[in-house]
Design a protein around this motif. Sequence first.
Motif, PDB file in Angstrom:
ATOM      1  N   ARG A 287      25.077  70.415  41.441  1.00 13.10           N
ATOM      2  CA  ARG A 287      25.870  69.533  42.301  1.00 13.10           C
ATOM      3  C   ARG A 287      25.834  68.124  41.704  1.00 13.10           C
ATOM      4  O   ARG A 287      24.786  67.658  41.279  1.00 13.10           O
ATOM      5  N   PHE A 288      26.981  67.463  41.650  1.00  9.71           N
ATOM      6  CA  PHE A 288      27.017  66.079  41.177  1.00  9.71           C
ATOM      7  C   PHE A 288      27.259  65.154  42.362  1.00  9.71           C
ATOM      8  O   PHE A 288      27.690  65.588  43.429  1.00  9.71           O
ATOM      9  N   ASP A 289      26.958  63.863  42.190  1.00  7.43           N
ATOM     10  CA  ASP A 289      27.097  62.894  43.277  1.00  7.43           C
ATOM     11  C   ASP A 289      28.444  62.192  43.253  1.00  7.43           C
ATOM     12  O   ASP A 289      29.101  62.073  44.283  1.00  7.43           O
ATOM     13  N   ASP A 290      28.830  61.693  42.096  1.00  5.02           N
ATOM     14  CA  ASP A 290      30.076  60.938  41.978  1.00  5.02           C
ATOM     15  C   ASP A 290      30.808  61.334  40.704  1.00  5.02           C
ATOM     16  O   ASP A 290      30.192  61.756  39.721  1.00  5.02           O
ATOM     17  N   LEU A 291      32.103  61.152  40.731  1.00  5.33           N
ATOM     18  CA  LEU A 291      32.956  61.330  39.556  1.00  5.33           C
ATOM     19  C   LEU A 291      33.598  59.982  39.273  1.00  5.33           C
ATOM     20  O   LEU A 291      34.186  59.368  40.164  1.00  5.33           O
ATOM     21  N   VAL A 292      33.464  59.509  38.045  1.00  4.42           N
ATOM     22  CA  VAL A 292      34.072  58.248  37.631  1.00  4.42           C
ATOM     23  C   VAL A 292      35.078  58.554  36.535  1.00  4.42           C
ATOM     24  O   VAL A 292      34.735  59.163  35.521  1.00  4.42           O
ATOM     25  N   VAL A 293      36.326  58.149  36.753  1.00  2.00           N
ATOM     26  CA  VAL A 293      37.393  58.313  35.768  1.00  2.00           C
ATOM     27  C   VAL A 293      37.618  56.952  35.114  1.00  2.00           C
ATOM     28  O   VAL A 293      37.901  55.971  35.803  1.00  2.00           O
TER      29      VAL A 293
ATOM     30  N   PRO B 188      38.328  50.318  25.863  1.00  2.00           N
ATOM     31  CA  PRO B 188      37.046  50.736  26.403  1.00  2.00           C
ATOM     32  C   PRO B 188      36.863  50.261  27.845  1.00  2.00           C
ATOM     33  O   PRO B 188      37.572  49.371  28.312  1.00  2.00           O
ATOM     34  N   THR B 189      35.905  50.863  28.519  1.00  2.00           N
ATOM     35  CA  THR B 189      35.545  50.497  29.884  1.00  2.00           C
ATOM     36  C   THR B 189      34.043  50.282  29.945  1.00  2.00           C
ATOM     37  O   THR B 189      33.281  51.060  29.386  1.00  2.00           O
ATOM     38  N   SER B 190      33.628  49.235  30.630  1.00  2.00           N
ATOM     39  CA  SER B 190      32.212  48.946  30.815  1.00  2.00           C
ATOM     40  C   SER B 190      31.827  49.272  32.252  1.00  2.00           C
ATOM     41  O   SER B 190      32.548  48.929  33.186  1.00  2.00           O
ATOM     42  N   LEU B 191      30.712  49.958  32.413  1.00  2.00           N
ATOM     43  CA  LEU B 191      30.216  50.298  33.747  1.00  2.00           C
ATOM     44  C   LEU B 191      28.897  49.586  33.987  1.00  2.00           C
ATOM     45  O   LEU B 191      28.014  49.605  33.136  1.00  2.00           O
TER      46      LEU B 191
END
Length: 77
Positions: A39-45, A50-53
């Motif tokens: 089971r995963f908690d979140d999905l980030v698209v 580039p993208t910085s998190l």
Amino acid sequence: MDDVDFDELVASLTLREENQAIKSYQNTVAVACPACEARFDDLVVCKENPTSLNLSKQLDLCVGSADGQAVLFTHKK
């Protein structure tokens, strides 16, 4: 993720945030991660390249791509 119906997967999740760089969904129905089957908690698209998190907590990540965009499945430790 070639064998995963991404649109069907996203339809099962709850949209939490959308901005220019990312779209974030919460897994409120215990969908299994296509990479590790847990089971995963979140999905980030990632919508931009580039993208910085900026992550506020330590997470395990599974990574894939859909429609030419990076997707991250987060697993809280």
